[in-house]
Enzyme design. Structure first.
Site, PDB file in Angstrom:
ATOM      1  N   HIS A  45       0.807  -1.228   0.000  1.00 18.12           N
ATOM      2  CA  HIS A  45       0.000   0.000   0.000  1.00 18.12           C
ATOM      3  C   HIS A  45       0.838   1.275   0.000  1.00 18.12           C
ATOM      4  CE1 HIS A  45      -2.238  -3.245   2.117  1.00 18.12           C
ATOM      5  NE2 HIS A  45      -3.106  -2.949   1.175  1.00 18.12           N
ATOM      6  N   CYS A  86       3.395  -1.197  -4.333  1.00 19.85           N
ATOM      7  CA  CYS A  86       2.961  -1.425  -5.710  1.00 19.85           C
ATOM      8  C   CYS A  86       3.480  -0.298  -6.603  1.00 19.85           C
ATOM      9  CB  CYS A  86       1.438  -1.469  -5.764  1.00 19.85           C
ATOM     10  SG  CYS A  86       0.768  -1.564  -7.437  1.00 19.85           S
ATOM     11  N   GLU A 101      -2.928   3.364   2.052  1.00 13.32           N
ATOM     12  CA  GLU A 101      -2.430   3.993   0.834  1.00 13.32           C
ATOM     13  C   GLU A 101      -2.543   5.514   0.898  1.00 13.32           C
ATOM     14  OE1 GLU A 101      -3.459   4.338  -3.916  1.00 13.32           O
ATOM     15  OE2 GLU A 101      -3.970   2.460  -2.891  1.00 13.32           O
ATOM     16  N   CYS A 129      -5.998   1.838 -10.681  1.00 13.97           N
ATOM     17  CA  CYS A 129      -5.128   0.858 -11.327  1.00 13.97           C
ATOM     18  C   CYS A 129      -5.927  -0.041 -12.265  1.00 13.97           C
ATOM     19  CB  CYS A 129      -4.367   0.047 -10.275  1.00 13.97           C
ATOM     20  SG  CYS A 129      -5.191  -1.436  -9.684  1.00 13.97           S
ATOM     21  N   SER A 162     -10.462  -4.834   2.717  1.00 12.58           N
ATOM     22  CA  SER A 162      -9.948  -4.670   1.360  1.00 12.58           C
ATOM     23  C   SER A 162     -10.765  -3.630   0.614  1.00 12.58           C
ATOM     24  CB  SER A 162      -9.998  -6.010   0.609  1.00 12.58           C
ATOM     25  OG  SER A 162      -9.776  -5.820  -0.773  1.00 12.58           O
ATOM     26  N   SER A 163     -10.136  -2.511   0.285  1.00 18.84           N
ATOM     27  CA  SER A 163     -10.841  -1.431  -0.409  1.00 18.84           C
ATOM     28  C   SER A 163     -11.358  -1.886  -1.761  1.00 18.84           C
ATOM     29  CB  SER A 163      -9.910  -0.221  -0.584  1.00 18.84           C
ATOM     30  OG  SER A 163     -10.532   0.790  -1.360  1.00 18.84           O
TER      31      SER A 163
END
Length: 309
Positions: free
Chosen positions: A77, A99, A129, A198, A226-227
């Site tokens: 993140h 990432c 993030e 993404c 989990s977004s």
């Protein structure tokens, strides 16, 4: 019980960023052994994290919890410059599993901040993030945008030099709505050259929309934190289809699908494929004769280049 028809979304398994982050931890375990620390969950999936815990990986929320000189992996993140400095101060040997698509957002945040622009950070405040990305913006130029009210409440003139970046795992539709409102408020606002959402998030949301065209209910496999998985459930719901999120097959409430004939199944970008397979098997056992069909085909890159480990 009557049989069902399962339509499986065209994309399953880990996205490239998740696959790379997991591979980094695997290689670090193989090369250095334990103790191995990871700052935050390496990815937001219960089963991935628990599997690493069983092998001796220690997940921490504060850099100070890693002993001086120890080895640590930064999660997918992303982290702020302040975290890197703290790790340096503690002489930690760190490996960055951020990432690459999140790093792209960091570079954009730095660029806009250096230009003296007020940076509108679109995302869920408090998500790892967003916390990491915020560290790349000068504090006096940083504005969190979670909804339209946040835009209306901005006490800035329309000619204020402004820019926006987004969390990579947002609903693409919701993000575009907020960007349109920002452009209306700040006609000269600058944005990234390419969308920050993404490709894995976008393609999975598109696949759920395809499921919504032919299914009576949609089940999303994904962990509660989990977004991108939660955005998939919302995508199905916004399309008018009853949509649910489960962490594993045992969480499936059969009453959700008992009176439904066609069931769509998708999964978040950090969900192992066996979770989806377990769900399919549970439905088949409960509703004998159930058939499975995958809608369309999509090939995603397998893995990003690995850092030096």
């Amino acid at each position: 019980m009557s049989s069902k028809k399962i339509f499986l979304a065209r994309i399953q398994g880990f996205c490239s960023g998740v696959a790379t982050a997991i591979e980094i931890v695997e290689l670090a375990l193989k090369k250095y052994g334990t103790p191995l620390y990871v700052y935050h969950e390496i990815v937001h999936n219960t089963f991935v994290v628990d599997a690493f815990r069983k092998r001796g990986v220690i997940f921490i929320e504060n850099i100070a919890d890693a002993p001086e000189g120890s080895r640590i992996v930064f999660s997918a993140h992303g982290i702020s410059p302040a975290v890197i400095k703290e790790a340096d101060d503690r002489n930690l040997n760190y490996i960055d599993a951020t990432c690459p698509l999140v790093k792209k957002v960091h570079r954009e945040a730095v660029r806009f901040s250096k230009q003296g622009r007020h940076v509108m950070l679109i995302g869920h405040k408090g998500h790892e993030e967003i916390v990491g990305t915020s560290g790349y913006v000068r504090p006096e130029l940083l504005h969190y945008i979670q909804n339209t009210d946040d835009i209306r409440n901005l006490n800035l003139s329309k000619d204020t030099p402004a820019a926006y970046v987004t969390q990579t795992t947002l609903s693409a539709d919701d993000a575009m709505q907020l960007i349109r409102e920002l452009k209306h408020k700040f006609p000269d606002i600058q944005g990234p050259d390419k969308d920050d959402i993404c490709y894995a998030t976008q393609s999975r949301q598109d696949a759920v929309k395809e499921l919504a065209d032919c299914c009576d209910a949609i089940i999303i496999c994904g962990s509660p934190n989990s977004s991108n998985s939660n955005r998939l459930r919302e995508t199905g719901e916004h399309a008018g289809i009853p949509s649910y999120i489960i962490d594993h097959a045992d969480e499936l409430n059969l009453n959700w699908i008992r009176d439904q004939q066609t069931i769509g199944i998708s999964s978040g970008a950090s969900v192992p494929e066996y979770i989806v397979n377990d769900l399919i098997e549970r439905i088949r056992l409960s509703f004998p004769g159930t058939l499975v069909e995958t809608i369309g085909q999509t090939h995603e890159p397998k893995i990003f280049p690995l850092p030096e480990i």
